[in-house]
Design a protein around this motif. Structure first.
Motif, PDB file in Angstrom:
ATOM      1  N   TRP A  10      -7.631  -9.271  -8.236  1.00  0.00           N
ATOM      2  CA  TRP A  10      -7.326 -10.617  -8.703  1.00  0.00           C
ATOM      3  C   TRP A  10      -6.370 -10.614  -9.896  1.00  0.00           C
ATOM      4  CZ3 TRP A  10      -7.428 -13.781  -5.091  1.00  0.00           C
ATOM      5  CH2 TRP A  10      -8.438 -13.797  -4.136  1.00  0.00           C
ATOM      6  N   PHE A  16       1.076 -11.462  -9.659  1.00  0.00           N
ATOM      7  CA  PHE A  16       2.122 -11.531  -8.636  1.00  0.00           C
ATOM      8  C   PHE A  16       2.508 -12.982  -8.350  1.00  0.00           C
ATOM      9  CE2 PHE A  16       3.871 -11.821  -4.388  1.00  0.00           C
ATOM     10  CZ  PHE A  16       4.840 -10.828  -4.423  1.00  0.00           C
ATOM     11  N   ILE A  17       1.519 -13.874  -8.311  1.00  0.00           N
ATOM     12  CA  ILE A  17       1.834 -15.274  -7.995  1.00  0.00           C
ATOM     13  C   ILE A  17       2.713 -15.873  -9.108  1.00  0.00           C
ATOM     14  CG2 ILE A  17       0.817 -17.582  -7.707  1.00  0.00           C
ATOM     15  CD1 ILE A  17      -1.450 -16.087  -6.106  1.00  0.00           C
ATOM     16  N   MET A  26      -4.687  -0.137  -8.335  1.00  0.00           N
ATOM     17  CA  MET A  26      -4.900  -0.375  -6.902  1.00  0.00           C
ATOM     18  C   MET A  26      -4.574   0.891  -6.097  1.00  0.00           C
ATOM     19  SD  MET A  26      -3.282  -3.710  -5.128  1.00  0.00           S
ATOM     20  CE  MET A  26      -4.174  -5.204  -5.380  1.00  0.00           C
ATOM     21  N   TRP A  75      -7.453   2.712  -3.802  1.00  0.00           N
ATOM     22  CA  TRP A  75      -7.464   2.507  -2.348  1.00  0.00           C
ATOM     23  C   TRP A  75      -6.612   3.476  -1.550  1.00  0.00           C
ATOM     24  CZ3 TRP A  75      -6.861  -3.516  -2.960  1.00  0.00           C
ATOM     25  CH2 TRP A  75      -8.109  -4.052  -3.294  1.00  0.00           C
ATOM     26  N   PHE A  89      -9.997   0.174   6.158  1.00  0.00           N
ATOM     27  CA  PHE A  89      -8.831  -0.691   6.312  1.00  0.00           C
ATOM     28  C   PHE A  89      -8.204  -0.432   7.678  1.00  0.00           C
ATOM     29  CE2 PHE A  89      -8.898  -0.135   1.589  1.00  0.00           C
ATOM     30  CZ  PHE A  89      -9.241  -1.451   1.294  1.00  0.00           C
ATOM     31  N   ILE A 123       0.109  -3.568   4.755  1.00  0.00           N
ATOM     32  CA  ILE A 123       0.173  -4.433   3.566  1.00  0.00           C
ATOM     33  C   ILE A 123       0.049  -3.566   2.305  1.00  0.00           C
ATOM     34  CG2 ILE A 123      -1.019  -6.268   2.252  1.00  0.00           C
ATOM     35  CD1 ILE A 123       0.150  -7.524   4.647  1.00  0.00           C
ATOM     36  N   VAL A 179       2.814  -3.133  -0.581  1.00  0.00           N
ATOM     37  CA  VAL A 179       2.525  -3.524  -1.965  1.00  0.00           C
ATOM     38  C   VAL A 179       2.811  -2.360  -2.922  1.00  0.00           C
ATOM     39  CG1 VAL A 179       0.604  -4.075  -3.536  1.00  0.00           C
ATOM     40  CG2 VAL A 179       0.884  -5.345  -1.404  1.00  0.00           C
ATOM     41  N   ILE A 213      -1.937 -13.628   2.274  1.00  0.00           N
ATOM     42  CA  ILE A 213      -2.779 -14.724   1.774  1.00  0.00           C
ATOM     43  C   ILE A 213      -3.274 -15.575   2.947  1.00  0.00           C
ATOM     44  CG2 ILE A 213      -2.805 -16.845   0.382  1.00  0.00           C
ATOM     45  CD1 ILE A 213      -0.861 -15.458  -1.549  1.00  0.00           C
ATOM     46  N   ALA A 223     -13.053 -13.702   5.986  1.00  0.00           N
ATOM     47  CA  ALA A 223     -12.286 -12.674   5.260  1.00  0.00           C
ATOM     48  C   ALA A 223     -12.345 -12.888   3.751  1.00  0.00           C
ATOM     49  CB  ALA A 223     -10.835 -12.668   5.733  1.00  0.00           C
ATOM     50  N   TYR A 224     -12.267 -14.149   3.331  1.00  0.00           N
ATOM     51  CA  TYR A 224     -12.162 -14.410   1.895  1.00  0.00           C
ATOM     52  C   TYR A 224     -13.359 -13.880   1.111  1.00  0.00           C
ATOM     53  CZ  TYR A 224     -11.443 -16.517  -2.561  1.00  0.00           C
ATOM     54  OH  TYR A 224     -11.279 -16.681  -3.914  1.00  0.00           O
ATOM     55  N   ALA A 236     -14.961 -11.302   1.342  1.00  0.00           N
ATOM     56  CA  ALA A 236     -14.852  -9.879   1.013  1.00  0.00           C
ATOM     57  C   ALA A 236     -14.317  -9.692  -0.399  1.00  0.00           C
ATOM     58  CB  ALA A 236     -13.940  -9.187   2.023  1.00  0.00           C
ATOM     59  N   TRP A 276     -19.715  -9.533  10.839  1.00  0.00           N
ATOM     60  CA  TRP A 276     -18.264  -9.644  10.578  1.00  0.00           C
ATOM     61  C   TRP A 276     -17.695  -8.237  10.396  1.00  0.00           C
ATOM     62  CZ3 TRP A 276     -14.845  -7.986   6.877  1.00  0.00           C
ATOM     63  CH2 TRP A 276     -13.583  -8.586   6.863  1.00  0.00           C
ATOM     64  N   HIS A 312     -14.379  -3.895  11.252  1.00  0.00           N
ATOM     65  CA  HIS A 312     -14.278  -2.533  10.672  1.00  0.00           C
ATOM     66  C   HIS A 312     -15.462  -1.696  11.162  1.00  0.00           C
ATOM     67  CE1 HIS A 312     -11.076  -3.861   7.958  1.00  0.00           C
ATOM     68  NE2 HIS A 312     -11.766  -4.985   7.884  1.00  0.00           N
TER      69      HIS A 312
HETATM   70  C1  HEM Z   1      -4.314 -15.907  -3.527  1.00  0.00           C
HETATM   71  C2  HEM Z   1      -3.878 -14.792  -3.068  1.00  0.00           C
HETATM   72  C3  HEM Z   1      -4.637 -13.715  -2.330  1.00  0.00           C
HETATM   73  C4  HEM Z   1      -5.730 -13.805  -1.515  1.00  0.00           C
HETATM   74  C5  HEM Z   1      -6.514 -15.046  -1.111  1.00  0.00           C
HETATM   75  C6  HEM Z   1      -6.059 -12.463  -1.090  1.00  0.00           C
HETATM   76  C7  HEM Z   1      -7.110 -12.113  -0.271  1.00  0.00           C
HETATM   77  C8  HEM Z   1      -7.499 -10.838   0.035  1.00  0.00           C
HETATM   78  C9  HEM Z   1      -8.656 -10.464   0.799  1.00  0.00           C
HETATM   79  C10 HEM Z   1      -9.654 -11.444   1.383  1.00  0.00           C
HETATM   80  C11 HEM Z   1      -8.680  -9.115   0.913  1.00  0.00           C
HETATM   81  C12 HEM Z   1      -9.767  -8.271   1.594  1.00  0.00           C
HETATM   82  C13 HEM Z   1      -9.516  -8.057   3.047  1.00  0.00           C
HETATM   83  C14 HEM Z   1     -10.602  -7.166   3.607  1.00  0.00           C
HETATM   84  O1  HEM Z   1     -11.760  -7.572   3.644  1.00  0.00           O
HETATM   85  O2  HEM Z   1     -10.304  -6.067   3.994  1.00  0.00           O
HETATM   86  C15 HEM Z   1      -7.532  -8.608   0.220  1.00  0.00           C
HETATM   87  C16 HEM Z   1      -7.160  -7.281   0.126  1.00  0.00           C
HETATM   88  C17 HEM Z   1      -6.019  -6.809  -0.439  1.00  0.00           C
HETATM   89  N1  HEM Z   1      -5.097  -7.560  -1.179  1.00  0.00           N
HETATM   90 FE1  HEM Z   1      -5.136  -9.569  -1.425  1.00  0.00          FE
HETATM   91  N2  HEM Z   1      -5.141 -11.616  -1.631  1.00  0.00           N
HETATM   92  C18 HEM Z   1      -4.252 -12.339  -2.394  1.00  0.00           C
HETATM   93  C19 HEM Z   1      -3.157 -11.864  -3.103  1.00  0.00           C
HETATM   94  C20 HEM Z   1      -2.779 -10.548  -3.131  1.00  0.00           C
HETATM   95  C21 HEM Z   1      -1.615 -10.056  -3.797  1.00  0.00           C
HETATM   96  C22 HEM Z   1      -0.635 -10.945  -4.561  1.00  0.00           C
HETATM   97  C23 HEM Z   1      -1.564  -8.721  -3.589  1.00  0.00           C
HETATM   98  C24 HEM Z   1      -0.556  -7.737  -4.066  1.00  0.00           C
HETATM   99  C25 HEM Z   1       0.545  -7.997  -4.660  1.00  0.00           C
HETATM  100  C26 HEM Z   1      -2.694  -8.359  -2.773  1.00  0.00           C
HETATM  101  C27 HEM Z   1      -2.967  -7.087  -2.319  1.00  0.00           C
HETATM  102  C28 HEM Z   1      -4.070  -6.734  -1.567  1.00  0.00           C
HETATM  103  C29 HEM Z   1      -4.316  -5.402  -1.057  1.00  0.00           C
HETATM  104  C30 HEM Z   1      -3.403  -4.189  -1.247  1.00  0.00           C
HETATM  105  C31 HEM Z   1      -5.529  -5.452  -0.362  1.00  0.00           C
HETATM  106  C32 HEM Z   1      -6.229  -4.281   0.377  1.00  0.00           C
HETATM  107  C33 HEM Z   1      -5.613  -4.037   1.718  1.00  0.00           C
HETATM  108  C34 HEM Z   1      -5.642  -5.252   2.608  1.00  0.00           C
HETATM  109  O3  HEM Z   1      -6.709  -5.855   2.787  1.00  0.00           O
HETATM  110  O4  HEM Z   1      -4.573  -5.592   3.097  1.00  0.00           O
HETATM  111  N3  HEM Z   1      -3.410  -9.501  -2.517  1.00  0.00           N
HETATM  112  N4  HEM Z   1      -6.827  -9.689  -0.303  1.00  0.00           N
END
Ligand code: HEM
Length: 340
Positions: free
Chosen positions: A134, A140-141, A191, A195, A229, A236, A240, A288, A298-299, A301, A311, A316
């Motif tokens: 977060w 980032f945002i 990160m 990971w 993952f 992703i 990143v 997102i 998903a959220y 998590a 789920w 997974h």
């Molecule tokens: C409001 C914005 C965002 C939301 C709602 C969000 C949501 C999530 C969620 C739900 C997961 C877990 C998925 C799972 O259960 O495996 C996750 C993982 C991850 N997020 Fe975010 N994310 C946001 C922004 C970002 C940003 C800005 C970055 C990087 C610049 C980022 C990088 C990652 C990475 C690297 C993972 C782990 C791998 C993956 O699940 O793709 N996220 N995110």
């Protein structure tokens, strides 16, 4: 002696001829540059110099060494890229991604969990992982909004809010961009450490990619096995990390202008930064989407850190098998009521 007397009057004439010959020949031969041009001759051609040197520099006495650059033609390429190609690349990437996601949503709809909730929660991300996610996401945002202002603000926002308000907003946007960048860089680093092991390629990735993760199966029956993952998430993650490193390095060049690069290097850093930045915004929009509206469950998590067991089994399965021991009941059994 008589012979000498006869020769003497010729001496000055000979010396004059040799001197004149020397003056004609010497400048061309003695001062020629490596490519055959002569920077001090009158015939020196500006184009030849630019080809040799990339920029024309003079000699100055003020402390600011950058002021010595008189001409730098690559600046024109940089300007036309910045004013022309870059907004196009950014516009196509961001709007294109929004369009693709909108189409995907209308055709496929939300990806639902097929089975009922098991009522058992599995810990998916611990507190440190969520904090890191977060912090990086918030940074980032802010960086994305303020960065897009550099590319599109003058064209899209200024006509709406006027030059004074745009100038004030842009100044704060620039400060925010500079300061939030540190949180982003730190986030990317942590990160990566947290990971990286779970994002190394494994034997499930090929199949996951071949069936598109089951995303395009409207009957929602395809759920390819995946470890912590899946291959999509790994893409992703690596976007990143690699994009984050490119943004960080090129950003550091800009945070400390001219400390590590001359004007050509600065323009290259800005070009890399801007292109990687807009592409990464497009990638994160997709992330997102799938982490919120796109996929049921998903959220949680990343919100609470836990997911429902069913789920987790659907998305997974391999990870769940390995995690088996780490499950906890979602509704802790009520304590026995003491007898009255
Ligand atoms: C409001 C914005 C965002 C939301 C709602 C969000 C949501 C999530 C969620 C739900 C997961 C877990 C998925 C799972 O259960 O495996 C996750 C993982 C991850 N997020 Fe975010 N994310 C946001 C922004 C970002 C940003 C800005 C970055 C990087 C610049 C980022 C990088 C990652 C990475 C690297 C993972 C782990 C791998 C993956 O699940 O793709 N996220 N995110």
């Amino acid at each position: 002696m008589q012979v000498l007397k006869r020769v003497r009057p010729i001496g000055p004439v000979l010396a004059a001829v040799v001197l004149a010959f020397g003056l004609i020949v010497a400048p061309a031969g003695a001062q020629e540059g490596p490519s055959g041009s002569n920077p001090t001759a009158q015939s020196v051609n500006e184009q030849q110099l630019l080809q040799e040197l990339n920029k024309i520099q003079g000699r100055i006495t003020i402390p600011d060494a950058k002021a010595a650059t008189l001409e730098q033609p690559r600046g024109q390429d940089f300007r036309s890229f910045h004013e022309g190609a870059l907004p196009w690349i950014g516009g196509v990437a961001v709007l294109g991604m929004l369009l693709v996601l909108a189409l995907f949503y209308f055709i496929r709809g939300r990806i639902r969990t097929r089975s009922q909730e098991a009522g058992v929660k599995v810990v998916r991300f611990n507190a440190l992982e969520r904090l890191t996610h977060w912090v990086t996401a918030t940074a980032f945002i802010v960086l994305a909004i303020t960065g897009l202002n550099f590319v599109f603000g003058k064209r899209l926002l200024m006509p709406l809010i006027g030059p004074d308000a745009f100038s004030a907003w842009s100044q704060w946007a620039k400060y925010a961009h500079d300061f939030f960048s540190w949180a982003f860089m730190l986030g990317i680093l942590v990160m990566a450490v947290l990971w990286v092991w779970d994002n190394l390629p494994d034997r499930y990735d090929g199949h996951w990619l071949r069936v598109g993760g089951g995303f395009f199966d409207t009957s929602n029956r395809t759920h390819p096995p995946a470890a912590r993952f899946n291959a999509g998430q790994k893409l992703i993650f690596w976007s990143v990390i690699i994009g984050g490193i490119a943004l960080s390095v090129s950003g550091l060049f800009m945070l400390f202008p001219f400390a590590y690069a001359d004007v050509n290097g600065m323009q290259l850093a800005q070009t890399i930064h801007a292109v990687v930045g807009v592409l990464m915004v497009a990638v994160i929009i997709a992330h997102i989407y799938i982490g919120t509206f796109g996929m049921e469950g998903a959220y949680q998590a990343m919100g609470s850190g836990t997911v429902d067991l069913n789920w987790a089994k659907e998305h997974h399965s391999v990870w769940v098998e390995k995690q088996g021991a780490k499950t906890e009941p979602s509704q802790p059994a009520a304590p026995p009521t003491p007898a009255e």
